[in-house]
Design a protein around this motif. Structure first.
Motif, PDB file in Angstrom:
ATOM      1  N   ARG A 125     -49.500 -11.293 -40.508  1.00  0.00           N
ATOM      2  CA  ARG A 125     -49.430 -10.704 -41.847  1.00  0.00           C
ATOM      3  C   ARG A 125     -48.487  -9.499 -41.822  1.00  0.00           C
ATOM      4  O   ARG A 125     -48.232  -8.911 -40.764  1.00  0.00           O
ATOM      5  N   LYS A 130     -45.278  -3.610 -51.357  1.00  0.00           N
ATOM      6  CA  LYS A 130     -46.618  -3.032 -51.308  1.00  0.00           C
ATOM      7  C   LYS A 130     -47.057  -2.510 -52.673  1.00  0.00           C
ATOM      8  O   LYS A 130     -46.383  -1.661 -53.261  1.00  0.00           O
ATOM      9  N   GLN A 181     -49.570 -14.342 -50.528  1.00  0.00           N
ATOM     10  CA  GLN A 181     -50.813 -13.630 -50.803  1.00  0.00           C
ATOM     11  C   GLN A 181     -50.763 -13.041 -52.212  1.00  0.00           C
ATOM     12  O   GLN A 181     -49.779 -12.405 -52.585  1.00  0.00           O
ATOM     13  N   GLY A 183     -52.709 -10.264 -54.166  1.00  0.00           N
ATOM     14  CA  GLY A 183     -53.595  -9.170 -53.787  1.00  0.00           C
ATOM     15  C   GLY A 183     -54.650  -8.878 -54.831  1.00  0.00           C
ATOM     16  O   GLY A 183     -54.614  -9.396 -55.964  1.00  0.00           O
ATOM     17  N   ALA A 184     -55.597  -8.025 -54.433  1.00  0.00           N
ATOM     18  CA  ALA A 184     -56.722  -7.670 -55.297  1.00  0.00           C
ATOM     19  C   ALA A 184     -56.245  -7.166 -56.659  1.00  0.00           C
ATOM     20  O   ALA A 184     -56.799  -7.520 -57.699  1.00  0.00           O
ATOM     21  N   ARG A 185     -55.198  -6.347 -56.628  1.00  0.00           N
ATOM     22  CA  ARG A 185     -54.730  -5.743 -57.882  1.00  0.00           C
ATOM     23  C   ARG A 185     -54.071  -6.745 -58.818  1.00  0.00           C
ATOM     24  O   ARG A 185     -53.835  -6.450 -59.982  1.00  0.00           O
ATOM     25  N   LYS A 206     -56.854 -13.003 -52.917  1.00  0.00           N
ATOM     26  CA  LYS A 206     -57.842 -11.960 -52.641  1.00  0.00           C
ATOM     27  C   LYS A 206     -58.706 -11.707 -53.870  1.00  0.00           C
ATOM     28  O   LYS A 206     -58.275 -11.936 -55.006  1.00  0.00           O
ATOM     29  N   ARG A 236     -62.422  -9.191 -49.797  1.00  0.00           N
ATOM     30  CA  ARG A 236     -61.862  -7.953 -49.231  1.00  0.00           C
ATOM     31  C   ARG A 236     -62.637  -6.711 -49.683  1.00  0.00           C
ATOM     32  O   ARG A 236     -62.128  -5.605 -49.662  1.00  0.00           O
ATOM     33  N   HIS A 271     -59.586  -3.972 -45.366  1.00  0.00           N
ATOM     34  CA  HIS A 271     -59.620  -3.388 -46.707  1.00  0.00           C
ATOM     35  C   HIS A 271     -61.054  -3.239 -47.211  1.00  0.00           C
ATOM     36  O   HIS A 271     -61.333  -2.392 -48.051  1.00  0.00           O
TER      37      HIS A 271
END
Ligand code: PEP
Ligand code: MN
Length: 344
Positions: A125, A130, A181, A183-185, A206, A236, A271
């Motif tokens: 990963r 970011k 991926q 991501g959570a956001r 995620k 996560r 995380h």
């Protein structure tokens, strides 16, 4: 509505059923099970659908009342396996993804890849784009980072995964990585979900910071409704009243997702906790809970990391964790994915 074809159904029979579904105004999605094909048909359900049972090759028709349909367990009772490189999520293998939060330079990612692979991880990963809480934090090396990441992975016989945050980063990443991926956001960035759904790369989805299990499943439904069935969930941690840990790891998400969906689920203890000393216990708990793998942040020098150093393992700590996981996997009749062809 799920149409389960019998194990001997021919390609032509599947195609005929597909065509009939389209005539009835439904959108068919083929899902490859272990022994059979199932067709998820999404759209308004008309009474004529029941007549499909008479068609050659059709074994049964299952109505699905839940709001998520294609990702629901009913669509594939035996569970889906998702191949990334030589690793197989959703199988007896426990797949380990490791690497730094962000790709910082060529040396850093090469060392991380070498150490991750030597210890037994199969997927590297590293973030190149970011999504940072502060606009003043390191934002990633972008395309330069993707080049370093994919070269480091492939030089070490690993696959690689990176986070995409919008359509531009998706377009760039697709040329370099084996898995995307979300991501959570971005778990409810529906445009992005649809876009990765149109790609042919497996997706690591995620859980959103405050997402319910159902919202998370609906996010996967967005991806699959565009044709991409290769989705792996990643728990996560979620936001709760607790502040001692960065998030609260909801390990019950593992059996919940396994009950509700046919897709694999892994756990990200980095995380979830924000603390490097909690990674090993939570990683082992993930394996004990029946997860399909873990994603761990590992940095050659965590104290110098540009991003998420406090929740990253040093290579020697990662070596130790892999040894402990190996023992636990043996006790549980699981195997740590080796990433070698023969074992995949
Ligand atoms: C990550 O994995 O790099 C990341 C940003 O995680 P999350 O989206 O879970 O916060
Ligand atoms: Mn991180």
């Amino acid at each position: 509505m799920i149409i389960v074809m019998n194990g001997k159904a021919s390609k032509a029979q599947i195609e005929t059923v597909n065509q009939r579904l389209v005539e009835l105004g439904l959108k068919p999605n083929l899902i490859q099970g272990i022994n059979r094909i199932v067709i998820g048909a999404v759209g308004e359900e008309r009474p004529e659908i029941k007549e499909l049972i008479a068609m050659a090759g059709v074994e049964k028709i299952i109505p699905i009342m839940k709001p998520f349909k294609l990702v629901s367990r009913e669509a594939n009772e035996t569970g889906s396996t998702i191949k990334v490189g030589n690793a197989l999520f959703g199988s007896n293998q426990f797949v380990v993804i490791a690497g730094p939060c962000a790709v910082e330079n060529e040396d850093q990612i090469n060392t991380a890849a070498r150490r991750a692979r030597a210890a037994g991880a199969t997927i590297l990963r590293g973030g190149a784009f970011k999504p940072r809480t502060s606009p003043y934090s390191f934002q990633g090396l972008e395309e330069e980072g993707l080049k370093y990441l994919s070269k480091a992975a492939h030089d070490n016989n690993m696959a690689c995964v990176t986070e995409v945050i919008d359509l531009t980063s998706l377009e760039k990443s697709i040329n370099y990585v084996d898995m995307l991926q979300v991501g959570a956001r971005n778990m409810q960035n529906f445009q992005l979900l649809r876009a990765v759904g149109r790609s042919d790369k497996p997706v690591l989805l995620k859980r959103g910071l405050s997402a319910t299990i159902e919202e998370w499943l609906m996010a996967a439904e967005y991806i699959m409704s565009e044709g991409n069935a290769n989705i792996v969930f990643c728990e996560r941690g979620i936001r709760t009243f607790e502040t001692y840990t960065r998030n609260t790891l909801d390990l019950s998400a593992v059996p919940s997702i396994q009950k509700l969906s046919h897709l694999p689920i892994i756990v990200d203890p980095s995380h979830a906790t924000g603390k490097h000393e909690m990674i090993a216990p939570m990683a082992k708990a993930a394996l004990a809970a029946g997860a399909d793998g873990i994603m761990v942040e590992m940095h050659p020098e965590p104290t110098k990391a540009l991003c998420d150093g406090p929740q990253s393992l040093a290579p020697a700590e990662f070596d130790q964790l892999m040894k402990e996981l190996q023992r636990l996997a043996t006790a549980m009749d699981r195997e740590i994915a080796s990433g070698n062809n023969a074992n995949a």
